[in-house]
Motif scaffolding. Structure first.
Motif, mmCIF file in Angstrom:
data_model
loop_
_atom_site.group_PDB
_atom_site.id
_atom_site.type_symbol
_atom_site.label_atom_id
_atom_site.label_comp_id
_atom_site.label_asym_id
_atom_site.label_seq_id
_atom_site.Cartn_x
_atom_site.Cartn_y
_atom_site.Cartn_z
ATOM 1 N N LEU B 97 -46.353 50.652 6.464
ATOM 2 C CA LEU B 97 -45.441 51.678 5.945
ATOM 3 C C LEU B 97 -44.785 51.197 4.654
ATOM 4 O O LEU B 97 -44.744 51.919 3.641
ATOM 5 C CB LEU B 97 -44.385 51.976 7.014
ATOM 6 N N ILE B 98 -44.297 49.955 4.686
ATOM 7 C CA ILE B 98 -43.647 49.416 3.492
ATOM 8 C C ILE B 98 -44.645 49.318 2.342
ATOM 9 O O ILE B 98 -44.371 49.745 1.215
ATOM 10 C CB ILE B 98 -43.027 48.041 3.807
ATOM 11 N N ALA B 99 -45.844 48.798 2.663
ATOM 12 C CA ALA B 99 -46.852 48.644 1.612
ATOM 13 C C ALA B 99 -47.225 49.988 1.015
ATOM 14 O O ALA B 99 -47.343 50.138 -0.199
ATOM 15 C CB ALA B 99 -48.087 47.961 2.179
ATOM 16 N N GLY B 100 -47.391 50.991 1.880
ATOM 17 C CA GLY B 100 -47.790 52.303 1.391
ATOM 18 C C GLY B 100 -46.684 52.956 0.582
ATOM 19 O O GLY B 100 -46.929 53.578 -0.451
ATOM 20 N N TYR B 101 -45.440 52.795 1.040
ATOM 21 C CA TYR B 101 -44.325 53.445 0.356
ATOM 22 C C TYR B 101 -44.109 52.852 -1.027
ATOM 23 O O TYR B 101 -43.837 53.562 -1.985
ATOM 24 C CB TYR B 101 -43.050 53.321 1.199
ATOM 25 N N LEU B 106 -45.008 44.942 -6.024
ATOM 26 C CA LEU B 106 -45.281 43.568 -5.622
ATOM 27 C C LEU B 106 -45.445 43.433 -4.102
ATOM 28 O O LEU B 106 -46.385 42.779 -3.625
ATOM 29 C CB LEU B 106 -44.145 42.668 -6.119
ATOM 30 N N VAL B 107 -44.530 44.093 -3.341
ATOM 31 C CA VAL B 107 -44.591 43.998 -1.872
ATOM 32 C C VAL B 107 -45.960 44.436 -1.371
ATOM 33 O O VAL B 107 -46.590 43.758 -0.552
ATOM 34 C CB VAL B 107 -43.524 44.926 -1.241
ATOM 35 N N ASP B 108 -46.412 45.570 -1.880
ATOM 36 C CA ASP B 108 -47.701 46.104 -1.472
ATOM 37 C C ASP B 108 -48.802 45.100 -1.774
ATOM 38 O O ASP B 108 -49.651 44.826 -0.936
ATOM 39 C CB ASP B 108 -47.946 47.421 -2.218
ATOM 40 N N ARG B 109 -48.753 44.534 -2.979
ATOM 41 C CA ARG B 109 -49.823 43.604 -3.358
ATOM 42 C C ARG B 109 -49.829 42.370 -2.469
ATOM 43 O O ARG B 109 -50.883 41.912 -2.052
ATOM 44 C CB ARG B 109 -49.660 43.195 -4.817
ATOM 45 N N ILE B 110 -48.619 41.880 -2.155
ATOM 46 C CA ILE B 110 -48.564 40.686 -1.296
ATOM 47 C C ILE B 110 -49.128 41.006 0.082
ATOM 48 O O ILE B 110 -49.987 40.291 0.604
ATOM 49 C CB ILE B 110 -47.112 40.170 -1.166
ATOM 50 N N ILE B 111 -48.670 42.134 0.657
ATOM 51 C CA ILE B 111 -49.129 42.475 2.013
ATOM 52 C C ILE B 111 -50.647 42.664 2.021
ATOM 53 O O ILE B 111 -51.349 42.144 2.887
ATOM 54 C CB ILE B 111 -48.405 43.733 2.540
ATOM 55 N N ARG B 155 -53.295 48.723 7.947
ATOM 56 C CA ARG B 155 -54.162 49.526 7.084
ATOM 57 C C ARG B 155 -54.001 51.001 7.380
ATOM 58 O O ARG B 155 -53.892 51.832 6.473
ATOM 59 C CB ARG B 155 -55.619 49.132 7.318
ATOM 60 N N LEU B 156 -53.980 51.329 8.681
ATOM 61 C CA LEU B 156 -53.852 52.725 9.080
ATOM 62 C C LEU B 156 -52.534 53.300 8.578
ATOM 63 O O LEU B 156 -52.505 54.350 7.927
ATOM 64 C CB LEU B 156 -53.913 52.830 10.601
ATOM 65 N N ARG B 158 -50.596 52.304 6.270
ATOM 66 C CA ARG B 158 -50.536 52.371 4.809
ATOM 67 C C ARG B 158 -51.261 53.608 4.304
ATOM 68 O O ARG B 158 -50.757 54.340 3.446
ATOM 69 C CB ARG B 158 -51.146 51.113 4.200
ATOM 70 N N SER B 159 -52.454 53.866 4.868
ATOM 71 C CA SER B 159 -53.177 55.007 4.309
ATOM 72 C C SER B 159 -52.535 56.325 4.724
ATOM 73 O O SER B 159 -52.569 57.284 3.948
ATOM 74 C CB SER B 159 -54.664 54.963 4.670
ATOM 75 N N VAL B 160 -51.932 56.380 5.929
ATOM 76 C CA VAL B 160 -51.229 57.610 6.300
ATOM 77 C C VAL B 160 -50.048 57.827 5.360
ATOM 78 O O VAL B 160 -49.810 58.936 4.875
ATOM 79 C CB VAL B 160 -50.752 57.546 7.770
ATOM 80 N N THR B 161 -49.318 56.739 5.089
ATOM 81 C CA THR B 161 -48.165 56.853 4.185
ATOM 82 C C THR B 161 -48.598 57.336 2.810
ATOM 83 O O THR B 161 -47.990 58.233 2.232
ATOM 84 C CB THR B 161 -47.477 55.485 4.050
ATOM 85 N N LEU B 162 -49.696 56.755 2.307
ATOM 86 C CA LEU B 162 -50.173 57.169 0.986
ATOM 87 C C LEU B 162 -50.539 58.637 0.964
ATOM 88 O O LEU B 162 -50.332 59.330 -0.021
ATOM 89 C CB LEU B 162 -51.396 56.335 0.592
ATOM 90 N N LYS B 163 -51.064 59.117 2.111
ATOM 91 C CA LYS B 163 -51.504 60.496 2.151
ATOM 92 C C LYS B 163 -50.319 61.452 2.100
ATOM 93 O O LYS B 163 -50.376 62.506 1.477
ATOM 94 C CB LYS B 163 -52.308 60.724 3.427
#
Lengths: 324, 279
Positions: B97-101, B106-111, B155-156, B158-163
């Protein structure tokens, strides 16, 4: 530089970074383990049966030789330098270089896994497509039942049952430790079959989704031949299928450890498991490193395959027009 | 033409799965009432008896009733697997969730870098390495699981959040002055819930399978506590003499995982919230 070359370069750099980080994680995990490796190597003073003075000196000497007092990053760099010279350390048990021990057993593993991957991909893609084309008919239901059944049973249980059936009941399979073609068919087929259900399921759902899209409906309405419609749908799901096939080959490589031990097939998986039970750390570390390399190489191949298949990346960068 | 139905009657599948699962959970929970024999009392006279009316699944090398041991052992196995799955679901969902949001930050890239790097370890190999170095046992096995099992959830989610994160409702919430945390918890989390739940049922099943495989090779729980994995590794030596020892445990594992797979498949076909890849 064309867009394609640019993507290739960036993929290679990314893979290099992942490889470094993954091996670093492996290295840290192994270094976090309790127990002093030098004591394991030398034995405790009583076991080593030397007087304490000599033991201490030897101990210090070895600690320095293995850079154990340096920081973990320095140790990692030293280890990596050795790895780049194809030196993965020596086995505690045989005192042979790990790379030679692994190399000796590699052909047996390749002989087992490559045909197994072929069986897995054939079953996975073939049955997945058949299942999607005949969806909700008897054959589809049978294939789905087969998948649910297989994915609910532990792989080792299936292998044991088959071993019992073929070796004890039917006497068609010889139990020994040798590598021969007569001993290959059962583990290969088992490995291929037990790792296929996930792939079948995903190919089926991807294909169903594609066949349900409007362009398919339009093609059918326009009177395009069924064969051509299927071919078109297949082309479109090639990319996801490639990724999934790569993921499932990685799973298959993990599963080969189980199969090799059960069928006592003398490959690297069985060797690694035996070494783990014997606490032969250098072998475990070397095996972990090898596995990471194989997995990363498979993933890289898939990514590069993507780049080569994707027609948008063919043209030089400046000619690309996104949208209007 | 519309979307092709993946499954004709998902309700039946879900019902069947829940029914089997409840039966197993009840029989393990009330093992002391159901089990005909003590799980630890040894009875050398009756050792390695094949299945009969008194001993439904036969007896092991110490003359203990396998059926009773399987029932008692199920408690420990199921609780451990459930605990590991819950922890990993929460952890993975939160990180995803954090990565997707904060997509691209930077947070997303690290995760995502951590994810990439852990994906390079085949699970069974990693678990083998950890249990070999830190010692075998259920706790170490669970640690090994905890290192990698959150990844699919991350992964799941993150992609739901992105959607969903560019949806009008969420932009409206942002304009109205809702903080990032509020948007993540009140708007995005509920949308992640059902796909994550479905993935968790699948993962719980495959976790039980992986645990049993590792224990079978002597990397899991230690005897004498009855636990499915330790029972498997005990029975290994007697396989050719007494295959029913392993078959008995495998039947229970099979039905547990089958029920979870049925529930997961049924829910996925019914709700179809998001494509869930369970590889």
């Amino acid at each position: 530089m064309s867009l394609r070359n640019k993507s290739i370069v960036s993929k290679l750099v990314e893979t290099g970074v992942t490889l470094l980080l993954a091996t670093l994680v492996l290295f840290i995990i192994i270094n976090l383990a309790p127990g002093d490796p030098i004591r394991i190597l030398l034995g405790t003073p009583e076991v080593a049966s030397v007087n304490n003075q000599v033991y201490q000196e030897k101990y210090q000497e070895l600690r320095e030789a293995y850079h154990l007092d340096d920081s973990i990053l320095v140790q990692y760099v030293a280890w990596m330098k050795n790895v780049l010279r194809f030196n993965l350390g020596d086995s505690f048990y045989t005192n042979q270089p790990v790379i030679i021990e692994l190399g000796k057993r590699m052909p047996a593993t390749l002989l087992l896994t490559i045909p197994a991957i072929i069986i897995q991909l054939t079953l996975g893609i073939g049955l997945g497509i058949i299942s999607a084309l005949k969806h909700n008919k008897t054959i589809d239901n049978l294939i789905r039942l087969f998948c649910v059944f297989l994915s609910s049973l532990p792989g080792f249980a299936i292998s044991l049952m088959l071993l019992y059936l073929f070796a004890v009941r039917l006497k068609l399979y010889e139990i020994s430790h040798t590598v021969s073609l007569m001993r290959l068919y059962l583990p290969t087929i088992t490995l291929g079959i037990i790792s296929s259900p996930a792939l079948i399921r995903v190919v089926r759902s991807n294909m169903l989704e594609e066949l349900g899209k409007q362009y398919t409906a339009f093609a059918i309405a326009r009177g395009v031949k069924k064969r051509a419609v299927i071919r078109g749908a297949l082309k479109n799901i090639m990319l996801p299928i490639m990724t999934l096939a790569a993921h499932s080959s990685v799973n298959l490589i993990g599963g080969s450890v189980i199969i090799e031990s059960i069928f006592s097939w003398p490959g690297i998986g069985k060797y690694a498991l035996d070494s783990i039970l014997l606490r032969d750390y250098p072998v475990v570390q070397g095996y972990g490193f090898l596995m990471i390399c194989i997995v990363i190489a498979i993933n890289l191949l898939v990514e590069l395959g993507y780049i080569f298949i994707d027609p948008r990346l063919k043209r030089p960068e400046r000619k690309i027009r996104w949208g209007g | 033409m519309g979307r092709l139905k993946v499954n004709k009657n998902p309700n039946l599948t879900i019902f069947l799965g829940i029914f089997i699962l409840i039966m197993i959970v009840i029989s393990c929970t009330f093992a002391n009432a159901i089990a005909p024999f003590s799980p630890i009392e040894q009875n050398p006279v009756d050792r390695l008896k094949s299945p009969n009316l008194t001993h439904l699944m036969g007896t092991d090398q110490f003359g203990r009733d396998v059926f009773s041991r399987v029932l008692y052992g199920g408690r420990r196995t199921l609780v451990a697997a459930l605990l590991a799955t819950v922890v990993n679901t929460l952890l993975g969902t939160a990180l995803g969730l954090i990565a997707g949001y904060y997509h691209g930050k930077l947070v997303d890239r690290i995760i995502m870098r951590i994810v990439d790097c852990l994906v390079a370890f085949p699970f069974i190999v990693l678990a083998m390495i950890i249990t070999s170095l830190f010692g075998t046992g259920l706790v170490h096995l669970l640690i090994a699981i905890a290192i990698v099992w959150w990844i699919p959830f991350a992964r799941l989610s993150r992609s739901v959040t992105l959607k969903y994160k560019e949806e009008p409702e969420i932009l409206a919430a942002k304009v109205a002055g809702a903080s990032d945390v509020i948007i993540m918890i009140r708007e995005l989390l509920p949308r992640i819930f059902s796909p994550a739940f479905i993935l968790a049922t699948f993962k719980l099943g495959s976790l039980i399978l992986s645990m049993s495989a590792l224990s079978f090779f002597g990397l899991g729980a230690k005897p004498p506590t009855p636990e499915w994995g330790s029972m498997l590794s005990d029975s290994k030596a007697y396989f050719f003499q007494a295959p029913y020892l392993i078959i008995g445990i495998c039947i229970f594992i099979f039905f547990t995982v089958l029920s979870l797979n049925l529930i997961g498949e049924g829910l996925r076909d019914k709700l179809d919230p998001f494509e869930i890849i369970e590889i």
